[in-house]
Design a protein around this motif. Structure first.
Motif, PDB file in Angstrom:
ATOM      1  N   PHE A 188       0.830  -1.210   0.000  1.00 17.50           N
ATOM      2  CA  PHE A 188       0.000   0.000   0.000  1.00 17.50           C
ATOM      3  C   PHE A 188       0.863   1.258   0.000  1.00 17.50           C
ATOM      4  CE2 PHE A 188      -3.025   3.217   0.947  1.00 17.50           C
ATOM      5  CZ  PHE A 188      -4.139   2.780   0.262  1.00 17.50           C
ATOM      6  N   SER A 189       1.990   1.199   0.729  1.00 20.71           N
ATOM      7  CA  SER A 189       2.867   2.386   0.757  1.00 20.71           C
ATOM      8  C   SER A 189       3.454   2.662  -0.621  1.00 20.71           C
ATOM      9  CB  SER A 189       3.979   2.216   1.791  1.00 20.71           C
ATOM     10  OG  SER A 189       4.854   1.188   1.414  1.00 20.71           O
ATOM     11  N   ILE A 190       3.701   1.600  -1.415  1.00 21.69           N
ATOM     12  CA  ILE A 190       4.261   1.821  -2.757  1.00 21.69           C
ATOM     13  C   ILE A 190       3.175   2.317  -3.724  1.00 21.69           C
ATOM     14  CG2 ILE A 190       4.092  -0.362  -4.061  1.00 21.69           C
ATOM     15  CD1 ILE A 190       7.211  -0.083  -4.374  1.00 21.69           C
ATOM     16  N   LEU A 191       1.884   2.048  -3.404  1.00 23.72           N
ATOM     17  CA  LEU A 191       0.796   2.630  -4.193  1.00 23.72           C
ATOM     18  C   LEU A 191       0.719   4.134  -3.957  1.00 23.72           C
ATOM     19  CD1 LEU A 191      -2.285   0.218  -3.736  1.00 23.72           C
ATOM     20  CD2 LEU A 191      -0.524   0.136  -5.471  1.00 23.72           C
ATOM     21  N   ILE A 192       1.071   4.558  -2.731  1.00 22.86           N
ATOM     22  CA  ILE A 192       0.999   5.984  -2.398  1.00 22.86           C
ATOM     23  C   ILE A 192       2.192   6.713  -3.011  1.00 22.86           C
ATOM     24  CG2 ILE A 192       0.953   7.676  -0.515  1.00 22.86           C
ATOM     25  CD1 ILE A 192      -0.205   5.381   1.251  1.00 22.86           C
ATOM     26  N   SER A 193       3.410   6.306  -2.606  1.00 21.27           N
ATOM     27  CA  SER A 193       4.597   6.922  -3.206  1.00 21.27           C
ATOM     28  C   SER A 193       5.814   6.066  -2.905  1.00 21.27           C
ATOM     29  CB  SER A 193       4.831   8.327  -2.648  1.00 21.27           C
ATOM     30  OG  SER A 193       5.504   8.248  -1.426  1.00 21.27           O
ATOM     31  N   GLU A 194       6.811   6.160  -3.758  1.00 18.27           N
ATOM     32  CA  GLU A 194       8.014   5.353  -3.570  1.00 18.27           C
ATOM     33  C   GLU A 194       8.797   5.805  -2.341  1.00 18.27           C
ATOM     34  OE1 GLU A 194      11.276   4.100  -6.774  1.00 18.27           O
ATOM     35  OE2 GLU A 194       9.222   3.564  -7.274  1.00 18.27           O
ATOM     36  N   ASN A 195       8.759   7.098  -2.056  1.00 22.85           N
ATOM     37  CA  ASN A 195       9.473   7.610  -0.879  1.00 22.85           C
ATOM     38  C   ASN A 195       8.907   7.029   0.408  1.00 22.85           C
ATOM     39  OD1 ASN A 195      11.175   9.117  -2.377  1.00 22.85           O
ATOM     40  ND2 ASN A 195      10.086  11.062  -2.090  1.00 22.85           N
ATOM     41  N   LEU A 196       7.574   6.947   0.470  1.00 23.51           N
ATOM     42  CA  LEU A 196       6.937   6.382   1.662  1.00 23.51           C
ATOM     43  C   LEU A 196       7.299   4.913   1.797  1.00 23.51           C
ATOM     44  CD1 LEU A 196       5.080   6.591   4.078  1.00 23.51           C
ATOM     45  CD2 LEU A 196       3.142   6.230   2.575  1.00 23.51           C
ATOM     46  N   TRP A 197       7.384   4.194   0.664  1.00 22.95           N
ATOM     47  CA  TRP A 197       7.776   2.789   0.716  1.00 22.95           C
ATOM     48  C   TRP A 197       9.195   2.644   1.257  1.00 22.95           C
ATOM     49  CZ3 TRP A 197      11.724   0.455  -2.307  1.00 22.95           C
ATOM     50  CH2 TRP A 197      11.886  -0.914  -2.026  1.00 22.95           C
ATOM     51  N   ILE A 198      10.115   3.498   0.790  1.00 23.07           N
ATOM     52  CA  ILE A 198      11.510   3.444   1.269  1.00 23.07           C
ATOM     53  C   ILE A 198      11.550   3.691   2.783  1.00 23.07           C
ATOM     54  CG2 ILE A 198      13.764   4.626   1.194  1.00 23.07           C
ATOM     55  CD1 ILE A 198      13.142   5.100  -1.857  1.00 23.07           C
ATOM     56  N   PHE A 199      10.748   4.657   3.230  1.00 19.33           N
ATOM     57  CA  PHE A 199      10.649   5.007   4.645  1.00 19.33           C
ATOM     58  C   PHE A 199      10.161   3.806   5.454  1.00 19.33           C
ATOM     59  CE2 PHE A 199       8.226   7.199   8.110  1.00 19.33           C
ATOM     60  CZ  PHE A 199       9.295   7.864   8.685  1.00 19.33           C
ATOM     61  N   TYR A 200       9.064   3.170   5.005  1.00 16.70           N
ATOM     62  CA  TYR A 200       8.491   2.006   5.704  1.00 16.70           C
ATOM     63  C   TYR A 200       9.490   0.852   5.697  1.00 16.70           C
ATOM     64  CZ  TYR A 200       4.953  -1.269   7.345  1.00 16.70           C
ATOM     65  OH  TYR A 200       4.255  -2.163   8.110  1.00 16.70           O
ATOM     66  N   PHE A 201      10.090   0.623   4.530  1.00 24.12           N
ATOM     67  CA  PHE A 201      11.012  -0.498   4.362  1.00 24.12           C
ATOM     68  C   PHE A 201      12.233  -0.336   5.273  1.00 24.12           C
ATOM     69  CE2 PHE A 201      14.428  -2.819   2.234  1.00 24.12           C
ATOM     70  CZ  PHE A 201      13.811  -4.044   2.043  1.00 24.12           C
ATOM     71  N   PHE A 202      12.710   0.900   5.395  1.00 21.58           N
ATOM     72  CA  PHE A 202      13.874   1.163   6.254  1.00 21.58           C
ATOM     73  C   PHE A 202      13.543   0.823   7.705  1.00 21.58           C
ATOM     74  CE2 PHE A 202      15.940   4.117   9.214  1.00 21.58           C
ATOM     75  CZ  PHE A 202      17.261   3.711   9.045  1.00 21.58           C
ATOM     76  N   PHE A 203      12.392   1.279   8.192  1.00 19.04           N
ATOM     77  CA  PHE A 203      12.016   1.017   9.582  1.00 19.04           C
ATOM     78  C   PHE A 203      11.783  -0.473   9.830  1.00 19.04           C
ATOM     79  CE2 PHE A 203      11.064   5.573   9.914  1.00 19.04           C
ATOM     80  CZ  PHE A 203      11.683   5.823  11.130  1.00 19.04           C
ATOM     81  N   TYR A 204      11.127  -1.131   8.870  1.00 15.95           N
ATOM     82  CA  TYR A 204      10.860  -2.567   9.000  1.00 15.95           C
ATOM     83  C   TYR A 204      12.179  -3.345   9.056  1.00 15.95           C
ATOM     84  CZ  TYR A 204       9.556  -7.279   7.582  1.00 15.95           C
ATOM     85  OH  TYR A 204       9.431  -8.638   7.511  1.00 15.95           O
ATOM     86  N   SER A 205      13.115  -2.997   8.171  1.00 13.02           N
ATOM     87  CA  SER A 205      14.418  -3.691   8.138  1.00 13.02           C
ATOM     88  C   SER A 205      15.193  -3.453   9.429  1.00 13.02           C
ATOM     89  CB  SER A 205      15.270  -3.202   6.958  1.00 13.02           C
ATOM     90  OG  SER A 205      14.572  -3.374   5.771  1.00 13.02           O
ATOM     91  N   PHE A 206      15.125  -2.227   9.926  1.00  8.45           N
ATOM     92  CA  PHE A 206      15.823  -1.862  11.164  1.00  8.45           C
ATOM     93  C   PHE A 206      15.313  -2.708  12.330  1.00  8.45           C
ATOM     94  CE2 PHE A 206      15.547   0.902  14.997  1.00  8.45           C
ATOM     95  CZ  PHE A 206      16.899   0.993  15.277  1.00  8.45           C
ATOM     96  N   LEU A 207      13.988  -2.791  12.466  1.00  9.66           N
ATOM     97  CA  LEU A 207      13.398  -3.524  13.597  1.00  9.66           C
ATOM     98  C   LEU A 207      13.642  -5.024  13.477  1.00  9.66           C
ATOM     99  CD1 LEU A 207      10.057  -1.561  13.854  1.00  9.66           C
ATOM    100  CD2 LEU A 207      11.893  -1.594  15.532  1.00  9.66           C
ATOM    101  N   ILE A 208      13.488  -5.541  12.265  1.00 11.81           N
ATOM    102  CA  ILE A 208      13.644  -6.983  12.063  1.00 11.81           C
ATOM    103  C   ILE A 208      15.111  -7.387  12.274  1.00 11.81           C
ATOM    104  CG2 ILE A 208      14.112  -7.371   9.603  1.00 11.81           C
ATOM    105  CD1 ILE A 208      11.743  -9.143   9.489  1.00 11.81           C
ATOM    106  N   SER A 209      16.046  -6.486  11.953  1.00 10.75           N
ATOM    107  CA  SER A 209      17.467  -6.815  12.137  1.00 10.75           C
ATOM    108  C   SER A 209      17.801  -6.948  13.617  1.00 10.75           C
ATOM    109  CB  SER A 209      18.363  -5.759  11.481  1.00 10.75           C
ATOM    110  OG  SER A 209      18.186  -4.514  12.120  1.00 10.75           O
ATOM    111  N   ILE A 210      17.214  -6.098  14.469  1.00  7.38           N
ATOM    112  CA  ILE A 210      17.472  -6.209  15.918  1.00  7.38           C
ATOM    113  C   ILE A 210      16.911  -7.533  16.433  1.00  7.38           C
ATOM    114  CG2 ILE A 210      17.186  -5.138  18.184  1.00  7.38           C
ATOM    115  CD1 ILE A 210      16.355  -2.581  16.688  1.00  7.38           C
ATOM    116  N   MET A 211      15.677  -7.859  16.002  1.00  4.39           N
ATOM    117  CA  MET A 211      15.029  -9.093  16.466  1.00  4.39           C
ATOM    118  C   MET A 211      15.882 -10.302  16.086  1.00  4.39           C
ATOM    119  SD  MET A 211      12.278  -8.018  17.810  1.00  4.39           S
ATOM    120  CE  MET A 211      11.920  -9.675  18.252  1.00  4.39           C
ATOM    121  N   PHE A 212      16.280 -10.360  14.801  1.00  3.53           N
ATOM    122  CA  PHE A 212      17.015 -11.528  14.323  1.00  3.53           C
ATOM    123  C   PHE A 212      18.392 -11.615  14.978  1.00  3.53           C
ATOM    124  CE2 PHE A 212      14.678 -12.370  10.047  1.00  3.53           C
ATOM    125  CZ  PHE A 212      13.499 -12.479  10.753  1.00  3.53           C
TER     126      PHE A 212
END
Length: 337
Positions: A188-212
């Motif tokens: 859905f974020s990539i439907l809105i804009s690519e910048n928002l997708w990059i923003f979401y993806f960065f936060f998701y990767s950051f959080l998942i990296s700590i967990m893993f």
């Protein structure tokens, strides 16, 4: 773990990153397809190299599903070239191209391979599968979207990701269903804009990296290992903070990108979609809290022979990241003032 000093692994990692760059910077569909193929062939040696019993099975399953998706993708782009003028066929071809890309990233309803394969991978390989391997298909998806189809896919992703994780005991499967749920938000974020997708993806990767990273250090693969371990209280607290942040609970930084997406949904009157997405997020938070709650309750189940101490340099990093998880949201509220 993953000894990155091993020259084979360094080579395949480099090819993996390079192939993504080929795909996303290509100016033809055929170039994109070549990048996807190189990506597949560089990830398989990384999977089959790990010491896991299921790694060769995971590599084979991954190869088969990705090859089917690639064949479908190649067939669709050739059909697109032949039937350029035909509008009705174009609509059907856009669904086919979208479906093959969704299958590549493990999105619902083509997600059945995803939890099975994640079970056979190490934590580091899982991290690559759940973050880096989604970049190419998502960016290619944004080039040729079928919006009607995408809304259906988003609803399926958030619902299957939420419900699939409920009865899981394996942490890897649980994280893969969580990844499917987050993929709905990402699409859905990539439907809105690519910048928002990059923003979401960065936060998701950051959080998942700590967990893993935490799961890797503590050598954990199943939920019951979190109960038994006579862990340091700080480790439990870090797990607690990062799980809730990944679920998207308001004071934590994981809520920020979701907040922006919800804001957009409400402004554009997508009320039903907002309701479905928020409710599915609640279910994911429920199964995260179930893990953490049990872990905290069994805090006094002490066994003299079983102790875990982390090296201090690791704990400093983990505490810093958890601090960012908590404070990030508070600092980010200034954006909206």
């Amino acid at each position: 773990m993953y000894h990155l000093l091993n020259s084979n692994k360094m080579f395949f990692m480099f090819i993996l990153f390079f192939s993504t760059m080929i795909s996303i910077s290509s100016n033809s569909w055929f170039g994109c397809w070549i990048g996807l193929e190189i990506n597949l062939l560089s990830f398989i040696p990384l999977i089959s190299n790990s010491n896991n019993l299921f790694s060769s099975e995971a590599a084979l399953k991954y190869f088969l599903t990705q090859s089917i998706a690639s064949m479908n993708f190649l067939f669709s782009i050739l059909m697109k070239m032949i039937l350029m003028k035909n509008f009705e066929m174009n609509y059907f071809i856009s669904i086919m191209i979208n479906s093959s890309l969704l299958m590549k990233m493990g999105s619902a309803p083509f997600h059945f391979w995803f939890p099975n394969i994640s079970e056979g991978l190490s934590w580091f390989n899982n991290f690559i599968l759940m973050t880096w391997q989604k970049i190419t298909p998502l960016i290619l998806l944004s080039y040729y979207l079928n919006y009607d189809y995408m809304y259906l896919i988003i609803i399926m992703n958030v619902m299957i990701g939420a419900i699939g994780g409920l009865n899981q005991t394996s942490l890897r499967k649980l994280m893969s269903f969580s990844s499917i749920n987050n993929l709905g938000w990402m699409i859905f974020s990539i439907l809105i804009s690519e910048n928002l997708w990059i923003f979401y993806f960065f936060f998701y990767s950051f959080l998942i990296s700590i967990m893993f990273f935490l799961f890797y250090i503590l050598n954990m693969f199943f939920i019951d290992q979190l109960f038994i371990n006579n862990m340091n209280f700080m480790i439990k607290l870090n797990l607690f903070i990062n799980f809730l942040s990944l679920g998207g609970l308001p004071p934590f930084v994981g809520f920020l990108p979701k907040w922006i997406i919800i804001n957009f949904l409400m402004m554009n009157k997508f009320y039903l979609l907002t309701f479905i997405m928020v409710m599915s997020s609640l279910i994911t938070i429920y199964f995260y809290i179930r893990i953490i709650y049990s872990s905290f309750m069994f805090n006094y189940f002490k066994m003299k022979w079983f102790k875990i101490f982390l090296k201090n340099n690791f704990m400093i990093f983990i505490n810093l990241f958890s601090f960012i998880s908590v404070m990030g949201m508070i600092l980010s509220t200034y954006l909206y003032m």
